[in-house]
Design a protein around this motif. Structure first.
Motif, PDB file in Angstrom:
ATOM      1  N   MET A  26       0.833  -1.207   0.000  1.00 14.27           N
ATOM      2  CA  MET A  26       0.000   0.000   0.000  1.00 14.27           C
ATOM      3  C   MET A  26       0.865   1.254   0.000  1.00 14.27           C
ATOM      4  N   VAL A  27       1.952   1.239   0.767  1.00 16.14           N
ATOM      5  CA  VAL A  27       2.836   2.409   0.825  1.00 16.14           C
ATOM      6  C   VAL A  27       3.500   2.641  -0.526  1.00 16.14           C
ATOM      7  N   MET A  28       3.948   1.560  -1.175  1.00 18.42           N
ATOM      8  CA  MET A  28       4.631   1.693  -2.458  1.00 18.42           C
ATOM      9  C   MET A  28       3.680   2.140  -3.569  1.00 18.42           C
ATOM     10  N   GLY A  29       2.396   1.998  -3.350  1.00 19.88           N
ATOM     11  CA  GLY A  29       1.429   2.517  -4.304  1.00 19.88           C
ATOM     12  C   GLY A  29       1.456   4.034  -4.371  1.00 19.88           C
ATOM     13  N   PHE A  30       1.984   4.664  -3.313  1.00 17.48           N
ATOM     14  CA  PHE A  30       2.101   6.129  -3.278  1.00 17.48           C
ATOM     15  C   PHE A  30       3.548   6.587  -3.449  1.00 17.48           C
ATOM     16  N   ASN A  31       4.429   5.668  -3.832  1.00 18.73           N
ATOM     17  CA  ASN A  31       5.835   6.020  -4.039  1.00 18.73           C
ATOM     18  C   ASN A  31       6.053   6.419  -5.500  1.00 18.73           C
ATOM     19  N   GLU A  32       6.782   7.468  -5.708  1.00 15.93           N
ATOM     20  CA  GLU A  32       6.995   7.963  -7.065  1.00 15.93           C
ATOM     21  C   GLU A  32       7.834   7.016  -7.918  1.00 15.93           C
ATOM     22  N   PRO A  39      14.692   6.401  -1.817  1.00 14.09           N
ATOM     23  CA  PRO A  39      13.830   6.927  -0.759  1.00 14.09           C
ATOM     24  C   PRO A  39      12.380   7.134  -1.238  1.00 14.09           C
ATOM     25  N   PHE A  40      11.472   7.141  -0.277  1.00 18.14           N
ATOM     26  CA  PHE A  40      10.050   7.275  -0.566  1.00 18.14           C
ATOM     27  C   PHE A  40       9.710   8.729  -0.893  1.00 18.14           C
ATOM     28  N   ARG A  41       9.058   8.932  -2.014  1.00 19.16           N
ATOM     29  CA  ARG A  41       8.555  10.262  -2.388  1.00 19.16           C
ATOM     30  C   ARG A  41       7.077  10.121  -2.721  1.00 19.16           C
ATOM     31  N   PHE A  42       6.253  10.810  -1.945  1.00 21.47           N
ATOM     32  CA  PHE A  42       4.801  10.665  -2.104  1.00 21.47           C
ATOM     33  C   PHE A  42       4.360  11.147  -3.483  1.00 21.47           C
ATOM     34  N   SER A  43       3.502  10.334  -4.091  1.00 20.79           N
ATOM     35  CA  SER A  43       2.971  10.689  -5.409  1.00 20.79           C
ATOM     36  C   SER A  43       1.692   9.896  -5.652  1.00 20.79           C
ATOM     37  N   THR A  44       0.769  10.505  -6.372  1.00 20.87           N
ATOM     38  CA  THR A  44      -0.455   9.789  -6.797  1.00 20.87           C
ATOM     39  C   THR A  44      -0.387   9.443  -8.288  1.00 20.87           C
ATOM     40  N   ARG A  45       0.822   9.464  -8.802  1.00 20.48           N
ATOM     41  CA  ARG A  45       1.027   9.220 -10.231  1.00 20.48           C
ATOM     42  C   ARG A  45       0.455   7.881 -10.688  1.00 20.48           C
ATOM     43  N   TRP A  46       0.656   6.841  -9.882  1.00 17.15           N
ATOM     44  CA  TRP A  46       0.250   5.501 -10.316  1.00 17.15           C
ATOM     45  C   TRP A  46      -1.261   5.329 -10.285  1.00 17.15           C
ATOM     46  N   TYR A  47      -1.933   6.085  -9.421  1.00 18.30           N
ATOM     47  CA  TYR A  47      -3.399   6.058  -9.419  1.00 18.30           C
ATOM     48  C   TYR A  47      -3.932   6.782 -10.663  1.00 18.30           C
ATOM     49  N   GLU A  48      -3.249   7.857 -11.060  1.00 21.56           N
ATOM     50  CA  GLU A  48      -3.671   8.570 -12.272  1.00 21.56           C
ATOM     51  C   GLU A  48      -3.448   7.694 -13.507  1.00 21.56           C
ATOM     52  N   GLU A  49      -2.317   6.986 -13.543  1.00 21.77           N
ATOM     53  CA  GLU A  49      -2.072   6.108 -14.693  1.00 21.77           C
ATOM     54  C   GLU A  49      -2.999   4.895 -14.675  1.00 21.77           C
TER      55      GLU A  49
END
Length: 264
Positions: A26-32, A39-49
């Motif tokens: 779940m955390v990696m789903g928000f990783n860029e 390192p972890f960088r928050f992103s919603t990129r994968w939900y948009e794709e």
């Protein structure tokens, strides 16, 4: 004192063992990062794709409809069998129950392969009917377990009192039996739904060409190149599952209180 600390530590380690992989997913789903790297960088990129990934969304939709059909059929069959088995002798009931539960002890891989060979033997093509039939075969025992546990916990005196007060069999079923087993029907249907939704071997062997389910698509993604979109859709499914569990728990809790409290 030491025993108490040891038990708490054991429970904590068990919970970590069970849920750490899910939390990481779940955390990696928000990783860029595309490769799930730190390192972890928050992103919603994968939900948009994911919202643009027609193949993955279509597979998830197919899995959903297949699981819905499987859940409904399993609830109906499990309810009819569980209620009907009460009219059998103890020996016949035990034999029928053992036969119905047998798919639980057979690996799903073997079940899928055997059904594929059967389809070839009768000279038919793979189709969605056989897929649904295979899912029902492996999901039905779980729905039956839930319903049997609930029916065996109902006090037979309730139905006897209803009949002695002049109610016919249908009224007794509608007013006494059905409200008592309704929570188990919901729970059994949900359990069958989740087993069907998550199933890979049966779908892999029996699904006709051109149609796919989410587990098959995930397997293909891992084989040809894993993308974090899988993390995203898995996170959404986990969220929906938790919401469904909460709703089922709420319904079951209220129903049990209603039965125990006489509907007050």
């Amino acid at each position: 004192m030491i025993k108490s600390i040891g038990m708490k530590l054991y429970v904590l380690l068990t919970i970590l063992f069970l849920y750490t992989p899910i939390v990481v997913l779940m955390v990696m789903g928000f990783n860029e990062s595309r490769y799930n790297s730190l390192p972890f960088r928050f992103s919603t990129r994968w939900y948009e794709e994911l919202s643009q990934n027609v193949t993955l969304l279509s597979a998830a939709e197919n899995s959903f409809y297949l699981a819905i059909v499987t859940g409904i059929i399993c609830v109906i069959l499990a309810t009819l069998f569980t209620l009907g088995a009460e009219s059998l002798s103890k020996r016949a009931e035990g034999l029928c129950r053992s036969v119905m539960m047998m798919p639980m002890s057979i690996p799903w891989l073997i079940m899928g392969l055997s059904m594929l060979l059967m389809i070839r033997f009768i000279d038919m093509d793979k189709n969605l009917f056989f897929v649904a039939a295979g899912h029902v075969v492996i999901s039905l025992p779980y729905a039956m377990l839930v319903l049997q546990a609930r029916i065996h916990s109902i006090d037979p005196a309730l139905e006897e009192m209803s009949l002695s007060l002049g109610a016919d069999a249908w009224t007794t079923f509608r007013k006494i039996t059905l409200p008592a087993i309704a929570p188990a029907m919901v729970a059994g249907g949900f359990l069958s739904f989740m087993i069907s939704f998550d199933n890979f071997p049966i779908s892999y062997f029996l699904m006709p060409s051109g149609i796919s389910t989410l587990p098959i698509e995930i397997q293909s993604s891992i084989k040809f190149g894993f993308t974090p979109e899988i993390n995203a859709i898995s996170t959404i499914i986990i969220g929906i599952s938790l919401a469904c569990l909460a709703i089922v728990g709420l319904i079951m809790g209220r129903s049990f209180k209603s039965v125990l409290g006489g509907g007050k």
